[in-house]
Structure formats: structure tokens, C-alpha cells
Design an enzyme around this catalytic site. Structure first.
Site, short mmCIF file in Angstrom:
data_model
loop_
_atom_site.label_atom_id
_atom_site.label_comp_id
_atom_site.label_asym_id
_atom_site.label_seq_id
_atom_site.Cartn_x
_atom_site.Cartn_y
_atom_site.Cartn_z
N GLU A 170 12.24 2.71 6.66
CA GLU A 170 11.36 1.63 6.31
C GLU A 170 11.56 1.38 4.80
O GLU A 170 11.64 0.32 4.12
CB GLU A 170 9.87 2.30 6.16
CG GLU A 170 8.85 1.75 5.74
CD GLU A 170 7.65 2.42 5.67
OE1 GLU A 170 6.43 1.88 5.72
OE2 GLU A 170 7.62 3.88 5.79
N ASP A 227 0.75 -1.12 0.00
CA ASP A 227 0.23 -0.06 -0.06
C ASP A 227 0.97 1.34 -0.08
O ASP A 227 1.50 1.50 1.06
CB ASP A 227 -0.99 -0.06 1.35
CG ASP A 227 -0.28 -0.44 2.67
OD1 ASP A 227 0.65 -0.88 2.61
OD2 ASP A 227 -0.65 0.23 3.65
#
Length: 505
Positions: free
Chosen positions: A461, A283
Site C-alpha cells: 500500500e 487518513d
């Protein structure tokens, strides 16, 4: 062990030391319950308690007593313990879902336990000798299957209606390699089977192909997206999607399914697709058309490859436990799935694996790093692996592996790269003997990550693998644009790549 011509032993040791310390800061247990319950992704009225829900299968008063022993009275006053309603629709206020043991969170805004992040985190914990915490990480996921019906996207009530890519069986066997605890292994079998069947019956099963799809059960806008994924002008992600549909022609799918132009509204089916895209773990990307709104109509390479691995893992577990007949049944299932992956997901002309659109009966030729999954898990023939490697230059970038070849303003597309996808590509290359290529990509990724660590003193991340930079926010237009620190799966992949990048497969 990977030896980089660019990185020194001191640089590598400094990062290793940082990761070792970070496990502690990313761990959540009873004593951190208030910290865990706080959720920046939802609106919260100051002065009101944070809600923690206990499974209805548990003894709620007893757990409250246990928690009172672990927490100060001040912390307990800031928390409200409730029993989770038996139906999701009955939840009026969202909160944290209780887990009985310690677990590692990804970091940053992700202050809860995530499904597929946990696999890469586990690899890191095992490399770092954090065996007790590794055991607990797996046990919390097994607890979720038992008490919440499946492994959740994350342990918040607004994620009860969706799961994440199925990596639990791989985690169980990775841990078992270290513990050799057959008694524990036996207890995992019913829960592993329950999680498997979540994915292989309708609505996750597509009967026409025998392959599975992602499918979230919730309806309407995802609450955490409405509140937290806002830009500087205060527009939510869904506002930006509407603006996109107003401004651009969409040829990838029938946009009328997802957007009512007359009323300037996203449809119920859009929100179903949006939630489902979040179940996929990717996502956001345009892999299934803009914003992946059309994801419900696809058999994805990643999911079906992972389900093949679940079937192989269940066969291996039954072999360890001496159940030869059941072992063979699982092998047969894996063989059938391998044939279906070949039939529906392999594109001989392009030499890549692509997602399959049920309605048109065609591949969506959207080049995406999930093409390496069948190499990673040994599904490809040597000839197929060779074809994928001939396309390696499509994905290879100065900092590792590009997620896709399309720049869309989404974080799971170019120019971004993610630790798990680089790890999967590297392991897949090594599995089929492409060691030069595997080492080269591992070195590129490690060099980028460690040099960025030296600049910012943190691991993050995701990265821009074209510019070899951790500064990504200005390039991301949809979803959340921050780059979260921590970071659980980056930690795990660094340790795995430093240990050899998958040559042991």
C-alpha cells in the site's frame, strides 16, 4: 514506455505478470460474497452470520434467490440477507452493502470497494486488457450513487455517512475511451450530476469562497477505528490521540474544540473531524493540524482541483453527446473554479498550492504533495507550474515523492510515499513539459517498488521513500500501522508509469 537504467526487462516482466494474476485474487463477485462479508475491522461473534444489506430500491427476495444460485448452502447459512433501513441511524448491526457486479478491492484489511482507490485500479485494469472487469468497476460506483446516495468511502454500512475524493467522471471517460459506448455514456450523466451536487451544496460547499470542503455526516467514534486500529498495548487510535493532547501543546488550532482536558475526552467535533479526514482519503496526516481534526474549516487543494476536473469532464461528455449549450455551462463553472483556486489556494510567495483556512482567511503552509494536483489536471499557468517545480526538491526522495515534509508518526506524512501521489506528480510534471523530472521520479518509484517486490514477493500500500523500504510499521504511531498487501492502486500506478508516466497528457 519508461526504460529504467537500473531495472532489467525480466524484472519488469515478473512484476507485470504478478499484477496480472493479482487482479483475480482482488476481485469480489457473488461467488465471493461470504469472503466479502467478513470484516476484520469490526468485532464479530463466532458462529453468528455475517450481514449483507440490500438497497431498499432493490427486490430483496429476488436478489436472495440469485445469490443462492451462486453460493453453496453452507456459505448461504453463514450470511444473513437484510434490506437496508431507509435511515442510517436505524442500523443496529453493521454489514456489507450489496453490489450487483464484480469489483476489485485494494487488498489486505481492505476487503471492500473503495472510492478513490478504484480510479487507480481502473487504470491498471485498462492497461492489462481487463475490459469487462473495468466496466464492472465503474458500474458498481454508479450503482452506489443510485442506491446509496453517493460513492461511499467503502461499501460497508459504517461508511454510509462519508464519501471519498470525486474521481468518478474521470473513470467514466477513461473507460469510454476504450469502449466508445455512447449509449452507456448517456446513462451515466444523471448519476454523475447527482454525485457532483453532493460536493457543491452545503454542508460540503463553503459559501464565502465558493469552494468545497470535506464533510462526513456521521457522529461519534468511527466503529472500525475503535476495534481495529489498536497498538500492542491494546490502546485504540483514539486513546493515543488523547495521550497526545495530554502531553503536547497544540498551536495549530484551538485544542479545546477537540479535547476536553478536564474530563480527558475527545469532543463530538473531534469525531466529526476524524470521520471527515477519512472522507478525504488522507487518513491520517497532520495536514489540517494534529490528526487533521480541523479539516472542516478548510478548502482543500485536492478536492477543489478534482471538482474542476469533474466540471471539465461533464463538459466533455456533453460535447460527445452533442449538447453544446450544456457543455458551455460546465465550461463556465470550471472557469469560475479555476479562478477561485488561483485566488484562495495559490501562494505566490512560496510558489506552492496550500489549503485555505476559512476562519483566518489564510493558507496553512503545510507542504503536502497535493500541490501537484493543479499541474496534474491543467489548472496551473506555466509560470505557476515552474514555481512548483522549483520546489520539487522539497518533496523528491530516493523512492519518489514524499507525502509531506513533516515527520509526525502518521502514514500520510514524511517519510512515507504513496503510489497515487507519485503518479499525480509525475503526470503533472509531464503535462507542463518537465519530462526529465517526471521520468526521474517515475524511475525512482519503480526501482524502489520492484526491488522491494523481489525481497518480499508482494506489492504493498505505501513505502518509506527515504529508506526505499516497504517496512513501515515501526514508524507509524497513529491509526493502523500495518502495510497492506495487494495492492490495488500500487498495481495500477506501476502499469501506468511503465507505459510512459503521463507523457500522453
Amino acid at each position: 514506455m519508461i526504460t529504467s537504467p537500473v531495472l532489467t526487462a525480466t524484472q519488469i516482466d515478473t512484476v507485470r505478470s504478478h499484477i496480472k494474476k493479482t487482479w483475480k485474487t482482488l476481485t469480489r463477485s457473488h461467488e465471493h460474497l461470504l469472503q466479502s462479508a467478513k470484516d476484520t475491522k469490526l468485532d464479530h461473534k463466532t458462529g453468528t452470520p455475517w450481514i449483507v444489506y440490500i438497497s431498499p430500491l432493490e427486490d430483496c427476495p429476488n436478489i436472495q434467490t440469485v445469490l443462492e444460485r451462486s453460493l453453496s448452502s453452507k456459505d448461504m447459512q453463514a450470511i444473513e440477507i437484510r434490506t437496508l433501513p431507509s435511515e442510517v441511524e436505524a442500523i443496529k448491526q453493521h454489514g456489507l452493502l450489496y453490489l450487483p457486479g464484480p469489483y476489485v478491492v485494494p487488498g489486505g484489511r481492505f476487503n471492500e470497494m473503495y472510492g478513490w482507490d478504484s480510479y487507480f485500479i481502473l487504470l491498471g485494469l485498462l492497461h492489462d486488457g481487463e475490459l469487462e472487469l473495468a466496466q464492472s468497476q465503474v458500474d458498481q460506483l454508479l450503482y452506489q450513487v443510485k442506491h446509496y446516495g453517493t460513492i461511499l468511502n467503502a461499501n460497508r454500512t459504517y461508511m454510509l455517512s462519508r464519501s471519498q475524493p470525486p474521481v468518478l467522471s474521470m473513470m467514466v471517460l477513461a473507460l469510454f475511451q476504450h469502449t466508445q459506448d455512447e449509449e452507456w455514456l448517456r446513462t451515466t450523466v444523471p448519476l454523475l450530476e447527482q454525485f457532483y451536487y453532493y460536493w457543491v451544496v452545503p454542508p460540503h460547499l463553503n459559501p464565502g469562497t465558493g469552494l468545497s470542503r470535506f464533510y462526513a455526516f456521521g457522529e461519534g467514534p468511527a466503529p472500525e477505528v475503535v476495534f481495529s486500529e489498536r497498538d500492542e498495548e491494546g490502546k485504540s487510535h483514539y486513546d493515543r490521540v488523547r495521550e497526545y493532547y495530554q502531553s503536547f501543546e497544540v498551536e495549530d488550532y484551538d485544542v479545546n474544540l477537540y479535547y476536553n482536558r478536564e474530563n480527558d475526552e475527545l469532543t463530538n467535533l473531534f469525531y466529526k473531524g476524524d470521520r471527515t479526514m477519512r472522507e478525504s482519503g488522507f487518513d491520517i496526516t497532520n495536514r489540517f493540524g494534529p490528526f487533521s481534526a480541523d479539516i472542516l474549516h478548510y478548502a482543500p487543494v485536492c478536492l477543489n482541483t478534482l471538482l474542476y476536473q469533474v466540471e471539465q469532464d461533464m463538459a466533455n461528455i456533453n460535447n460527445i453527446l452533442g449538447n453544446e449549450q450544456i457543455e458551455q455551462q460546465w465550461r463556465d463553472r470550471a472557469d469560475i473554479r479555476r479562478d477561485r483556486i488561483d485566488q484562495f489556494l495559490w501562494d505566490e510567495e512560496r510558489g506552492l498550492y496550500f489549503d485555505y483556512h476559512f476562519q483566518s482567511g489564510k493558507h496553512r503552509r503545510y507542504e503536502f504533495a497535493t500541490t501537484f494536483y493543479p499541474l496534474w489536471l491543467g489548472i496551473s499557468s506555466p509560470a505557476q507550474a515552474q514555481r512548483v517545480v522549483e520546489n520539487l526538491s522539497v518533496f523528491e526522495a530516493p523512492g519518489g515523492i514524499l507525502t509531506s515534509t513533516h515527520i509526525t508518526g502518521n502514514q500520510w506524512d514524511a517519510p512515507f510515499g504513496w503510489a497515487p501521489l507519485t503518479f499525480i506528480a509525475v503526470q503533472g510534471l509531464h503535462r507542463y513539459g518537465f519530462h526529465t523530472e517526471g521520468d526521474r521520479i517515475a524511475n525512482k518509484f519503480l526501482t524502489m517498488v520492484i526491488k522491494e517486490f523481489e525481497r518480499h514477493n508482494t506489492l504493498v500500500e505505501k513505502y518509506d521513500v527515504e529508506r526505499c523500504s516497504a517496512n513501515v510499521s515501526d514508524e507509524i504511531s497513529f491509526g493502523y500501522s500495518s502495510n497492506e498487501v495487494g495492492f490495488g492502486w500500487t498495481n495500477g500506478v506501476i502499469l501506468e508509469l511503465l507505459a510512459g508516466g503521463g507523457k500522453k497528457v
